[in-house]
Design a protein around this motif. Structure first.
Motif, mmCIF file in Angstrom:
data_model
loop_
_atom_site.group_PDB
_atom_site.id
_atom_site.type_symbol
_atom_site.label_atom_id
_atom_site.label_comp_id
_atom_site.label_asym_id
_atom_site.label_seq_id
_atom_site.Cartn_x
_atom_site.Cartn_y
_atom_site.Cartn_z
ATOM 1 N N GLU A 1 0.367 -1.263 -0.771
ATOM 2 C CA GLU A 1 -0.048 0.071 0.334
ATOM 3 C C GLU A 1 0.877 1.185 0.114
ATOM 4 O O GLU A 1 2.290 1.366 1.002
ATOM 5 C CB GLU A 1 -0.747 0.054 1.054
ATOM 6 C CG GLU A 1 -2.050 0.948 1.798
ATOM 7 C CD GLU A 1 -2.641 0.458 2.621
ATOM 8 O OE1 GLU A 1 -3.364 1.929 3.322
ATOM 9 O OE2 GLU A 1 -2.562 -0.306 3.324
ATOM 10 N N PRO A 2 1.010 2.536 -1.130
ATOM 11 C CA PRO A 2 1.868 3.189 -1.059
ATOM 12 C C PRO A 2 1.564 3.807 0.581
ATOM 13 O O PRO A 2 0.410 4.164 0.969
ATOM 14 C CB PRO A 2 0.600 4.140 -2.413
ATOM 15 C CG PRO A 2 0.785 3.232 -3.163
ATOM 16 C CD PRO A 2 0.309 1.832 -2.153
ATOM 17 N N ASP B 1 12.065 0.119 -6.694
ATOM 18 C CA ASP B 1 11.183 -0.145 -6.456
ATOM 19 C C ASP B 1 10.401 -0.055 -5.483
ATOM 20 O O ASP B 1 9.106 -0.753 -5.526
ATOM 21 C CB ASP B 1 9.855 -0.768 -7.909
ATOM 22 C CG ASP B 1 10.505 -2.189 -8.061
ATOM 23 O OD1 ASP B 1 11.881 -1.969 -7.312
ATOM 24 O OD2 ASP B 1 9.579 -2.731 -8.456
ATOM 25 N N TYR C 1 6.756 -0.647 -0.219
ATOM 26 C CA TYR C 1 6.452 0.685 0.232
ATOM 27 C C TYR C 1 6.549 0.255 2.356
ATOM 28 O O TYR C 1 5.554 -0.457 2.380
ATOM 29 C CB TYR C 1 4.961 0.764 0.146
ATOM 30 C CG TYR C 1 4.488 1.298 -1.244
ATOM 31 C CD1 TYR C 1 5.019 2.705 -1.723
ATOM 32 C CD2 TYR C 1 4.111 -0.027 -2.060
ATOM 33 C CE1 TYR C 1 4.910 2.159 -3.138
ATOM 34 C CE2 TYR C 1 3.187 0.519 -3.006
ATOM 35 C CZ TYR C 1 4.037 1.400 -4.355
ATOM 36 O OH TYR C 1 3.108 1.676 -5.329
#
Ligand SMILES: NC(=O)c1ccc[n+]([C@@H]2O[C@H](COP(=O)([O-])OP(=O)(O)OC[C@H]3O[C@@H](n4cnc5c(N)ncnc54)[C@H](OP(=O)(O)O)[C@@H]3O)[C@@H](O)[C@H]2O)c1
Length: 288
Positions: A117-118, A185, A260
């Motif tokens: 989840e960002p 990433d 994240y």
């Protein structure tokens, strides 16, 4: 003030010594006494050894557990050892602390989160680790909290200090290569062990027990961190950005890491104030 610091020869343990002796250490630590221990003198995973240590040396006001099995990839192949150090160790310390009324400051990790989840995770978000390291650390959090009512679990991330760490590895590679390939990433908060150590001393003095997030401010990728380290140290080495999937293909044994895992220092902000500075500023101070 009497302290016990376990894992004292690691990055954070060393930073804690510097922070305690610094002019800006909280006044409560003036004239402090501390026992500094690490393997092989005290294996925190050994319950009898921890009990015997406390029998011989307690009482303590504060116990700071900087000991851990921190090799994230290594935890995948030896979960028993990871669980012993990262889960049973803090439980043993917490039980010993509870007997003497000591405060335990136990350090944990952003890798307790799945990273799907960002954004930034708060202390209330539900952990769900995707690596053996994260699972062992999450178990340690729960056992430490359950075994001593005066436990602070402080989650941090991407730590660099006096010891083996990502920044040092990158600077070492930069001496041998013109370019390094780094994952771009996975996003998190690079954190100075020195800054964390200073905050741990402040947290230990509160009775706001429970979970804390404590990282330097700002979010970046590992590739951003490598590039910043090169820029700030004057290295001409460049960063070739790759994906986690590409990295895994090149290193199939490596543990999965959260995409994240940035943390929000909410508990700090709401209580004693968040003094953690932006990560790039902290990195510049480290490299200087
Ligand atoms: N490094 C990071 O990026 C990072 C990120 C998030 C959270 N954390 C957490 O921050 C804390 C400090 O990390 P760090 O980077 O300072 O770790 P570190 O440099 O690897 O130091 C850990 C120390 O603990 C010792 N140790 C290992 N197992 C032990 C045991 N069973 N009993 C007693 N001592 C033991 C190690 O000894 P040996 O070297 O002989 O094994 C080492 O001296 C840990 O709780 C870690 O999980 C670290």
């Amino acid at each position: 003030m009497r302290l016990l610091v376990t894992g004292c020869n690691g990055q954070l343990g060393r930073a804690l010594k510097v922070a305690l002796d610094a002019a800006d250490a909280p006044a409560a630590y003036a004239g402090y006494e501390a026992d500094w221990v690490d393997l092989p003198e005290l294996d925190i995973a050994n319950m009898d050894a921890v009990s015997a240590w406390f029998d011989a040396h307690a009482p303590y006001d504060v116990v700071v557990n900087c000991a851990a099995f921190t090799n994230v990839d290594g935890c995948e192949s030896d979960f028993a050892a990871a669980f012993a150090a990262n889960a049973l160790g803090p439980m043993n310390l917490a039980r010993a602390c509870a007997q003497g009324g000591a405060t335990l400051v136990h350090v944990s990790t952003d890798y307790v989160f799945p990273g799907n989840e960002p954004g930034e995770r708060s202390e209330d978000d539900v952990p769900a680790p995707i690596s053996a390291y994260g699972r062992s650390k999450l178990a340690g959090e729960g056992l430490a909290l359950a075994s001593n009512p005066r436990t602070h679990v402080v989650r941090t991330a991407w730590l660099y200090g006096d010891g083996k760490n990502f920044v040092r590895t990158m600077l070492g590679l930069a001496e041998r290569f013109d370019q390094v390939t780094v994952v771009d990433d996975q996003l998190g908060n690079p954190t100075s062990a020195a800054d964390l150590a200073h905050e741990l001393l402040r947290i230990a003095l509160t009775d706001s027990y429970g979970v804390w997030h404590c990282t330097n401010e700002g979010i970046c990728s590992w590739a951003d961190l490598a590039q910043a380290a090169f820029e700030l140290s004057g290295s001409a080495c460049t960063v070739k950005r790759c994906t986690s999937a590409e990295w895994k293909q090149m290193n199939p044994q490596s543990a999965d890491r959260p995409a994240y895992s940035a943390l929000k220092n909410g508990h700090l902000e709401a209580t004693i104030g968040n003094q953690m500075r932006p990560w790039r500023e902290a990195l510049a101070a480290y490299l200087a």
